[in-house]
Design a protein around this motif. Structure first.
Motif, short mmCIF file in Angstrom:
data_model
loop_
_atom_site.label_atom_id
_atom_site.label_comp_id
_atom_site.label_asym_id
_atom_site.label_seq_id
_atom_site.Cartn_x
_atom_site.Cartn_y
_atom_site.Cartn_z
N ASP A 29 0.83 -1.20 0.00
CA ASP A 29 0.00 0.00 0.00
C ASP A 29 0.87 1.26 0.00
O ASP A 29 2.01 1.25 0.48
CB ASP A 29 -0.92 -0.01 1.23
N HIS A 30 0.28 2.35 -0.53
CA HIS A 30 0.99 3.63 -0.55
C HIS A 30 1.19 4.15 0.88
O HIS A 30 0.21 4.43 1.60
CB HIS A 30 0.18 4.68 -1.32
N ASP A 31 2.43 4.29 1.30
CA ASP A 31 2.81 4.99 2.54
C ASP A 31 2.17 4.44 3.81
O ASP A 31 2.09 5.16 4.81
CB ASP A 31 2.48 6.50 2.42
N VAL A 91 5.53 -2.12 1.23
CA VAL A 91 5.00 -0.76 1.27
C VAL A 91 5.47 -0.07 -0.01
O VAL A 91 6.47 -0.49 -0.59
CB VAL A 91 5.51 0.00 2.53
N GLU A 92 4.72 0.92 -0.48
CA GLU A 92 5.16 1.72 -1.64
C GLU A 92 5.25 3.17 -1.18
O GLU A 92 4.23 3.81 -0.91
CB GLU A 92 4.17 1.58 -2.82
N ILE A 93 6.47 3.66 -1.06
CA ILE A 93 6.71 4.98 -0.47
C ILE A 93 6.73 6.06 -1.56
O ILE A 93 7.41 5.93 -2.57
CB ILE A 93 8.04 4.99 0.31
N LEU A 118 8.28 9.87 -7.39
CA LEU A 118 8.68 8.48 -7.71
C LEU A 118 8.11 7.57 -6.63
O LEU A 118 7.79 8.02 -5.53
CB LEU A 118 10.21 8.32 -7.68
N HIS A 119 8.04 6.28 -6.93
CA HIS A 119 7.56 5.32 -5.95
C HIS A 119 8.64 4.29 -5.65
O HIS A 119 9.18 3.65 -6.56
CB HIS A 119 6.29 4.62 -6.49
N ILE A 120 8.97 4.16 -4.37
CA ILE A 120 9.98 3.19 -3.93
C ILE A 120 9.27 2.13 -3.10
O ILE A 120 8.66 2.43 -2.07
CB ILE A 120 11.07 3.87 -3.06
N ALA A 143 10.03 1.22 -8.12
CA ALA A 143 8.78 0.74 -8.73
C ALA A 143 8.66 1.25 -10.17
O ALA A 143 9.14 2.33 -10.50
CB ALA A 143 7.59 1.22 -7.92
N HIS A 144 8.01 0.44 -11.00
CA HIS A 144 7.64 0.77 -12.40
C HIS A 144 8.50 1.87 -13.04
O HIS A 144 8.01 2.97 -13.32
CB HIS A 144 6.15 1.11 -12.50
N PRO A 145 9.79 1.58 -13.32
CA PRO A 145 10.71 2.62 -13.80
C PRO A 145 10.28 3.26 -15.13
O PRO A 145 10.68 4.38 -15.42
CB PRO A 145 12.05 1.89 -13.97
N SER A 197 2.36 -6.97 -10.01
CA SER A 197 1.30 -6.53 -10.95
C SER A 197 0.90 -5.07 -10.77
O SER A 197 0.44 -4.44 -11.70
CB SER A 197 0.06 -7.41 -10.74
N ASP A 198 1.03 -4.50 -9.55
CA ASP A 198 0.47 -3.19 -9.21
C ASP A 198 -1.06 -3.24 -9.31
O ASP A 198 -1.71 -2.26 -9.70
CB ASP A 198 1.04 -2.07 -10.09
N PHE A 199 -1.62 -4.36 -8.92
CA PHE A 199 -3.07 -4.54 -8.93
C PHE A 199 -3.72 -3.58 -7.94
O PHE A 199 -3.28 -3.45 -6.81
CB PHE A 199 -3.39 -5.99 -8.54
MN MN Z 1 3.21 3.32 -8.02
#
Ligand code: MN
Ligand code: AMP
Ligand code: MN
Ligand code: MN
Length: 303
Positions: free
Chosen positions: A57-59, A82-84, A93-95, A208-210, A265-267
């Motif tokens: 999840d985001h943050d 986690v997606e920061i 950006l997403h890490i 994530a997803h470069p 997947s980033d579902f």
């Molecule tokens: Mn993302």
């Protein structure tokens, strides 16, 4: 750990699945902007044959406890995730963090600060939307978010529900993207900070997803170089939407910087009919998968 709990965690920790289709290291629950509650998300992944998953999840790591119980039931190995949100060169950006200790203090404090900034951003976005003729925008977005944390997707859902926009993509395009009238620029975590929090919690930092940031080749290479220099260890090579050419580009970036390769997947929702949990291209066999990292291990009932 006493003998009884050691035996229990041996029994209850499922084997890591590494086969094609059995692993998915990027997905969202209703604790951020996903449609499914954590247990329903795990159930959907189990139905698709996923055996190892990271819920990212985001943050926030709020979904982890519910996901842990659901994964135990389905004999799925749960990797802490986690997606920061990060601000780098005035871009977001997403890490992704994987396999960290969710109770580690620096990470928990960093995520708490980002959640605070999300709340402030939501208020500022709502004020803009109200000036654009959307009454009660904050309450309506919160109703979409439920008890989960609020994000742009919830404002997009509110705009669709009031028939202002025909779908989420249109809401982003007309109102919510950078440069659009309800966008609010936000200072997220620094790249070094986000990677530092993940590493100090014993985890692995993944870019994530470069290819998902709309960057030119030169900017993308600069991003990957900065990520590696800051201690990032892996890069997503396969997402739910990457084509063969994009896999080759991300694989070359990974090889150049000695990064491990991740796959997720980033579902977000079953409404995204073009992708599904666990359905990913195979990683090129020239790369080392992130699940070979020595610190890549599931959360156990004792950790
Ligand atoms: Mn993302
Ligand atoms: P936030 O972190 O609250 O700024 O929201 C970012 C999220 O919005 C992403 O993780 C996606 O889930 C979603 N998103 C971003 N761009 C779009 C788009 N063009 N259409 C639909 N969803 C989007
Ligand atoms: Mn999202
Ligand atoms: Mn994501």
């Amino acid at each position: 750990m006493n003998t009884a709990s050691a035996a229990r965690s041996r029994i209850e920790t499922p084997r890591l699945a590494t086969g094609q289709g059995e692993i998915d290291l990027h997905m969202h629950s209703s604790c951020s902007d996903g449609a499914l509650a954590p247990a329903a998300l795990v159930e959907a992944a189990a139905e698709r044959g996923v055996r190892t998953l990271a819920l990212t999840d985001h943050d926030t790591t709020a979904a982890l406890d519910a996901a842990r119980a659901a994964c135990a039931k389905h004999e799925i190995a749960l990797i802490a995730g986690v997606e920061i949100s990060v601000t780098w060169q005035r871009r977001t950006l997403h890490i992704v963090g994987l396999a960290f200790d969710p109770l580690a203090p620096a990470l928990a404090a960093g995520l708490a600060e980002l959640q605070h900034r999300r709340e402030q951003r939501a208020e500022a976005m709502a004020a803009k939307l109200e000036k654009l003729g959307e009454p009660d925008a904050l309450a309506r977005a919160r109703a979409q978010a439920g008890p989960g944390q609020i994000g742009r997707v919830h404002f997009a859902q509110a705009l669709v529900e009031s028939d202002r926009c025909k779908n989420l993509q249109q809401a982003f395009k007309r109102f919510l993207k950078p440069g659009k009238p309800a966008h609010v620029a936000t200072q997220w975590a620094g790249l070094d900070d986000a990677i530092g929090w993940i590493r100090s919690a014993g985890g692995i930092a993944v870019l994530a997803h470069p290819l998902g940031y709309g960057l030119s080749g030169a900017w993308r290479r600069r991003m990957v170089a900065d990520f590696a220099a800051a201690g990032g260890e892996a890069i997503e090579v396969c997402t739910g939407t990457t084509n063969a050419q994009q896999v080759a580009v991300a694989a070359a970036d990974a090889a150049q910087h000695g990064l491990l390769a991740s796959a997720g997947s980033d579902f977000h929702s079953p409404a995204q009919f073009w992708l599904s949990l666990g359905r990913l291209r195979a990683l090129p066999d020239t790369l080392t998968p992130v699940w070979r990292h020595p610190r890549f291990r599931p959360l156990t009932d004792t950790s």
